[in-house]
Design a protein around this motif. Structure first.
Motif, PDB file in Angstrom:
ATOM      1  N   SER A  76     -15.848   2.868 -25.248  1.00  0.00           N
ATOM      2  CA  SER A  76     -14.822   2.301 -24.383  1.00  0.00           C
ATOM      3  C   SER A  76     -14.964   2.863 -22.983  1.00  0.00           C
ATOM      4  N   GLU A  77     -15.110   1.955 -22.028  1.00  0.00           N
ATOM      5  CA  GLU A  77     -15.221   2.409 -20.648  1.00  0.00           C
ATOM      6  C   GLU A  77     -13.838   2.727 -20.091  1.00  0.00           C
ATOM      7  N   ILE A  78     -13.846   3.561 -19.070  1.00  0.00           N
ATOM      8  CA  ILE A  78     -12.576   3.943 -18.466  1.00  0.00           C
ATOM      9  C   ILE A  78     -12.194   2.924 -17.402  1.00  0.00           C
ATOM     10  N   ILE A  79     -11.017   2.398 -17.511  1.00  0.00           N
ATOM     11  CA  ILE A  79     -10.607   1.325 -16.594  1.00  0.00           C
ATOM     12  C   ILE A  79      -9.708   1.852 -15.489  1.00  0.00           C
ATOM     13  N   LEU A  80      -8.991   2.901 -15.779  1.00  0.00           N
ATOM     14  CA  LEU A  80      -8.097   3.471 -14.758  1.00  0.00           C
ATOM     15  C   LEU A  80      -8.228   4.977 -14.780  1.00  0.00           C
ATOM     16  N   LYS A  81      -8.402   5.508 -13.599  1.00  0.00           N
ATOM     17  CA  LYS A  81      -8.516   6.955 -13.495  1.00  0.00           C
ATOM     18  C   LYS A  81      -7.567   7.422 -12.406  1.00  0.00           C
ATOM     19  N   VAL A  82      -6.634   8.250 -12.760  1.00  0.00           N
ATOM     20  CA  VAL A  82      -5.679   8.779 -11.792  1.00  0.00           C
ATOM     21  C   VAL A  82      -6.011  10.245 -11.571  1.00  0.00           C
ATOM     22  N   ASN A  83      -6.390  10.560 -10.343  1.00  0.00           N
ATOM     23  CA  ASN A  83      -6.822  11.916 -10.055  1.00  0.00           C
ATOM     24  C   ASN A  83      -5.852  12.626  -9.122  1.00  0.00           C
ATOM     25  N   ASN A  84      -5.190  13.627  -9.609  1.00  0.00           N
ATOM     26  CA  ASN A  84      -4.379  14.526  -8.773  1.00  0.00           C
ATOM     27  C   ASN A  84      -3.428  13.805  -7.823  1.00  0.00           C
ATOM     28  N   ILE A  85      -2.764  12.791  -8.328  1.00  0.00           N
ATOM     29  CA  ILE A  85      -1.867  12.048  -7.449  1.00  0.00           C
ATOM     30  C   ILE A  85      -0.602  12.864  -7.180  1.00  0.00           C
ATOM     31  N   SER A  86      -0.297  13.009  -5.896  1.00  0.00           N
ATOM     32  CA  SER A  86       0.972  13.624  -5.503  1.00  0.00           C
ATOM     33  C   SER A  86       1.639  12.716  -4.489  1.00  0.00           C
ATOM     34  N   LYS A  87       2.947  12.738  -4.510  1.00  0.00           N
ATOM     35  CA  LYS A  87       3.675  11.956  -3.524  1.00  0.00           C
ATOM     36  C   LYS A  87       4.843  12.772  -3.021  1.00  0.00           C
ATOM     37  N   CYS A  88       4.885  12.915  -1.705  1.00  0.00           N
ATOM     38  CA  CYS A  88       5.930  13.724  -1.098  1.00  0.00           C
ATOM     39  C   CYS A  88       6.735  12.855  -0.148  1.00  0.00           C
ATOM     40  N   PHE A  89       8.037  12.941  -0.253  1.00  0.00           N
ATOM     41  CA  PHE A  89       8.895  12.257   0.712  1.00  0.00           C
ATOM     42  C   PHE A  89       9.492  13.290   1.661  1.00  0.00           C
ATOM     43  N   HIS A  90       9.472  12.964   2.945  1.00  0.00           N
ATOM     44  CA  HIS A  90      10.146  13.833   3.901  1.00  0.00           C
ATOM     45  C   HIS A  90      11.559  13.324   4.049  1.00  0.00           C
ATOM     46  N   LEU A  91      12.461  14.040   3.454  1.00  0.00           N
ATOM     47  CA  LEU A  91      13.824  13.510   3.350  1.00  0.00           C
ATOM     48  C   LEU A  91      14.449  13.276   4.714  1.00  0.00           C
ATOM     49  N   ASP A  92      14.213  14.188   5.633  1.00  0.00           N
ATOM     50  CA  ASP A  92      14.835  14.059   6.949  1.00  0.00           C
ATOM     51  C   ASP A  92      14.445  12.767   7.638  1.00  0.00           C
ATOM     52  N   SER A  93      13.182  12.393   7.450  1.00  0.00           N
ATOM     53  CA  SER A  93      12.716  11.213   8.166  1.00  0.00           C
ATOM     54  C   SER A  93      13.240   9.939   7.522  1.00  0.00           C
ATOM     55  N   LEU A  94      13.817  10.062   6.322  1.00  0.00           N
ATOM     56  CA  LEU A  94      14.323   8.863   5.674  1.00  0.00           C
ATOM     57  C   LEU A  94      15.805   8.646   5.955  1.00  0.00           C
ATOM     58  N   VAL A  95      16.428   9.677   6.499  1.00  0.00           N
ATOM     59  CA  VAL A  95      17.829   9.530   6.868  1.00  0.00           C
ATOM     60  C   VAL A  95      17.903   8.502   7.996  1.00  0.00           C
ATOM     61  N   GLU A  96      18.878   7.642   7.875  1.00  0.00           N
ATOM     62  CA  GLU A  96      19.020   6.557   8.848  1.00  0.00           C
ATOM     63  C   GLU A  96      18.989   7.091  10.276  1.00  0.00           C
ATOM     64  N   GLN A  97      18.003   6.669  11.017  1.00  0.00           N
ATOM     65  CA  GLN A  97      17.851   7.150  12.377  1.00  0.00           C
ATOM     66  C   GLN A  97      17.542   5.971  13.270  1.00  0.00           C
ATOM     67  N   SER A  98      18.126   5.929  14.397  1.00  0.00           N
ATOM     68  CA  SER A  98      17.792   4.838  15.304  1.00  0.00           C
ATOM     69  C   SER A  98      16.807   5.341  16.345  1.00  0.00           C
ATOM     70  N   PHE A  99      16.333   4.409  17.090  1.00  0.00           N
ATOM     71  CA  PHE A  99      15.351   4.711  18.124  1.00  0.00           C
ATOM     72  C   PHE A  99      15.865   5.786  19.069  1.00  0.00           C
ATOM     73  N   LYS A 100      17.176   5.689  19.348  1.00  0.00           N
ATOM     74  CA  LYS A 100      17.783   6.600  20.296  1.00  0.00           C
ATOM     75  C   LYS A 100      17.670   8.047  19.820  1.00  0.00           C
ATOM     76  N   ASP A 101      18.044   8.253  18.547  1.00  0.00           N
ATOM     77  CA  ASP A 101      17.986   9.606  18.001  1.00  0.00           C
ATOM     78  C   ASP A 101      16.577  10.158  18.102  1.00  0.00           C
ATOM     79  N   GLU A 102      15.641   9.323  17.662  1.00  0.00           N
ATOM     80  CA  GLU A 102      14.273   9.797  17.604  1.00  0.00           C
ATOM     81  C   GLU A 102      13.722  10.043  19.002  1.00  0.00           C
TER      82      GLU A 102
END
Lengths: 444, 297
Positions: free
Chosen positions: A2-28
């Motif tokens: 059986s050949e390998i069809i999916l290989k997941v290698n060291n997947i990490s996902k990080c969210f930067h919480l501060d940047s997801l807080v509702e911010q408008s152009f002005k704040d930024e």
């Protein structure tokens, strides 16, 4: 081979919480301007991080089906989104060989104003069917969905069930090498489900690979060869249903044990310890429960004092070998004499399917427990009934054939088997009675 | 390693070969997913998913006229009433020197240009936000979305232009030979609109402020563009400012292609080159945040 069809290698996902807080152009803009003049570390990256996934590794062979379970927020959907290319991982790679489709939601992009026909075609297109394939499959899909009389009607007049069936009929006709489904199985009535089940079995026969995410353990048990338990963004356990379902149950029992992102970042050994705590102890199973006279559960007729699980030596335990007798004992008080009352014992499996029950009255003269006073009742389940796994016991008080009081899943126990007996069969059945085969050579 | 790096398309050929077998393989490809690399503008994926541009455009067009009694007729009725109003009202009341071409033709050519531009900026600019429920669930290159708007707008534009030409034929003012260059003018109109539309579609995801800026800008932009008036009515010293407005070039272009007015001044290069730079920058920026769009909407 059986050949390998999916290989997941060291997947990490990080969210930067501060940047997801509702911010408008002005704040930024303000913050950006500030950072030009004031040296502030706050504007720099890496403030409030949340690791939704950390170092996920697994492989999937062609023809295999994988289930992913985990509590809410464990990172299941994020993982699927990364594999489906919808969000990019913070680090790590995913390799897919062969054609691929993912369905993260039933009926994405259906337009209420358009007719059933238009929607079927549009949905097929969005899922990546070629035009040629759509032409070929359209009648099949209509037939499968059972909504052929309403095809010209805008789907906003459809019932929810009809829309689901329309979408699901399209989904079920995907036949890519690798398919991903997120929480989509609970659709339609019994006959529709049966059709879907059949179709999935067919796909498996064609050596198609799929990944299924669900909260529903029985879907996972029915469709998947292997299961991943995801918790707090790490893979807690991977194996067949029989191997991991018990662990999942314990995980859910222990609600207060949450792995914090800091732990994941810092100490790998800490995680190992936590894993041990989760899976190798049976402390989360209730083998005995006792009440004082003042707060006994029950009604004016019967009140429970004690429920316990005993092995054949009479010791109280919550882990049994499959060759042991399991005895469920209850002590109760009859407050009034004369009335007819009955207690029902019910055993259900980890997915809350009711397996079997029995009531006292069926085996004894009702007069036996008609008098006022204390009673001990023992219900002995013979050996070689259960497969390995976790089972729950519920008790009901019945009067005049009606349940009047319910104690649901009051005690739970685990059944284990000798390791050497472990078979290769990957589908889980809660029961595994000792039934013999007889093989005879047949005459020509 | 680039994002979705190796996409080996042994595919399309494969697909043809497999068409007669029981299971049609749509696309056989090897995908590697990793963090995205900025050098790659992602045209390979865009090409692979090119049919999505049409899929979305067709959905949109069907939606526009679904459950209306007159259906697609509306796309003719709307510009037709405009045409009637301009031809009746403006020819009698406002008299401007339009260089010899009838005023309705003059205005409609400008309005067609302006219509397509605003559609691309407005609808194109909100296209990604509008499709947020889809992009969260189905993968495709997001650039498909503004491009599909360009197709929808194009359909409406062609209808307007067709009506305009019919009007010209009826009133006896025949289009000149320059009309063969009309597609070039339309293409430039599209590029001008997209150069802003792509920027805005990416920016509105992060900063909803742009959502409010768009209608505001479009509202007064029409008065900075020679739609209702010819450039020639401006004082000589102010005409120079028009050369910074690419839409002035587009409007003049339509008039040149349809009605044979003089070819737009070479000075419009002042605006055309920035448009191309803006387009390239927009594509780059769009691509840069494409991987994070879903996390942001």
């Amino acid at each position: 081979m059986s050949e390998i069809i999916l290989k997941v290698n060291n997947i990490s996902k990080c969210f930067h919480l501060d940047s997801l807080v509702e911010q408008s152009f002005k704040d930024e803009l303000g913050a950006g301007m500030k950072s030009l003049f004031v040296k502030s570390t706050k504007w720099a990256r890496g403030r409030n991080e949340f690791w939704a996934l950390k170092d996920i590794n697994f492989e999937l062979k062609k023809g295999e089906s994988l289930g992913i379970i985990g509590r809410n927020g464990a990172g299941k959907s994020t993982l699927l989104r990364i594999i489906s290319r919808i969000t990019e991982p913070t680090s790590g790679t995913v390799e897919i060989t062969g054609s691929f489709a993912s369905v993260l939601e039933i009926g994405t992009g259906l337009i209420p104003e358009l007719s059933g026909k238009d929607n079927i075609i549009s949905y097929c297109q969005l899922l990546g069917f070629s035009n040629k394939k759509i032409n070929k499959l359209y009648p099949v899909i209509v037939e499968f969905s059972g909504i052929s009389d309403f095809l010209e009607m805008p789907i906003k007049y459809y019932s929810t069930g009809m829309i689901m069936r329309l979408a699901f009929s399209v989904i079920i006709h995907l036949d890519e090498d690798l398919m991903l489904f997120d929480e989509i199985m609970a659709v339609g009535d019994l006959s529709f489900r049966a059709k879907c089940f059949e179709r999935i079995a067919n796909l498996k026969n064609q050596n198609k690979t799929f990944i299924l995410v669900s909260h529903n353990l029985s879907d996972i048990a029915n469709y998947c060869d292997r299961i991943i338990i995801l918790e707090s963004g790490i893979i807690m356990s991977i194996g067949t249903f029989t191997e991991v379902a018990g662990a999942y149950y314990k995980l859910n029992m222990k609600k207060d044990m949450v792995i914090k992102p800091e732990d994941i970042k810092t100490l790998e050994s800490k995680i190992l310890n936590l894993k041990k705590k989760f899976f190798e102890s049976s402390e989360n199973l209730t083998s005995k429960i006792e009440w004082t006279k003042t707060d006994t559960p029950g009604n004016e007729n019967i009140s429970f004092l004690k429920i316990a699980l005993l092995n054949q030596k009479g010791e109280q335990t919550s882990v049994f070998q499959n060759d042991e007798i399991i005895c469920i004992m209850t002590k109760f008080l009859r407050n009034i004499s004369g009335t007819e009352a009955d207690i029902i014992f019910l055993v259900s499996d980890i997915m809350d399917n009711r397996l079997f029950y029995d009531n006292i009255a069926a085996h004894s003269k009702s007069s036996e427990m008609n008098e006022k006073g204390l009673y001990d009742v023992f219900w002995k389940i013979p050996p070689y009934i259960f497969n390995q796994g976790i089972f729950k016991v519920s008790l009901f008080i019945f009067m005049n054939n009606l349940p009047v009081y319910r104690l649901v899943n009051v005690v739970s126990f685990e059944v284990t088997k000798d390791r050497k007996e472990q078979d290769e069969f990957r589908y889980y059945t809660p029961l595994l009675p000792d039934i013999k085969f007889m093989i005879e050579k047949a005459n020509e | 390693m680039s994002f979705y790096a190796t996409i080996q398309t042994d595919t399309i050929a494969d697909m043809r070969n497999n068409q007669n077998t029981e299971n049609i393989i749509i696309e056989k490809k090897n995908i590697t997913i990793s963090k995205y690399d900025r050098v790659n503008l992602g045209f390979t994926q865009l090409y692979q998913y090119r049919r999505f541009i049409l899929i979305f455009a067709i959905r949109e067009i069907k939606l526009q006229y679904s459950q209306t009694i007159l259906g697609i007729l509306w796309s003719i009725i709307t510009p037709l009433t405009g045409l009637l109003i301009y031809s009746l009202f403006f020819t009698k009341i406002i008299l401007l020197n339009t260089g010899g071409i009838p005023y309705p033709v003059f205005v409609l050519a400008g309005l067609a240009a302006w219509y397509y531009f605003t559609y691309l900026v407005g609808s194109g600019g909100s296209s990604v936000i509008q499709a947020q429920s889809i992009i969260k669930k189905i993968y495709f290159p997001k650039l498909v979305l503004p491009l599909s708007k360009a197709v929808v707008g194009l359909v409406n534009l062609v209808i307007i232009l067709a009506l305009l030409i019919i009007y010209m034929l009826i009133t006896g003012y025949f289009p000149c030979l320059n009309i063969i260059f009309l597609p070039v003018v339309i293409l430039f109109n599209m590029i001008t609109g997209l150069s802003l539309g792509i920027w805005l579609s990416a920016l509105t995801i992060r900063y909803r402020d742009f959502h409010h800026i768009i209608p505001y800008t479009i509202g007064f932009g029409i008065w900075l563009t020679p739609v209702f008036y010819p450039v020639s009515i401006l004082p000589e010293s102010y005409q120079f400012f028009m050369f910074f407005n690419p839409m002035a070039a587009v409007a003049e272009g339509y008039r040149w292609a349809l009605a044979g007015t003089p070819f737009p001044s070479i000075n419009y290069l002042f605006s055309i080159i920035p448009v191309l730079i803006l387009l390239a920058g927009g594509l780059y920026y769009f691509r840069k945040i494409e991987g994070k769009m879903v996390d942001m909407v």
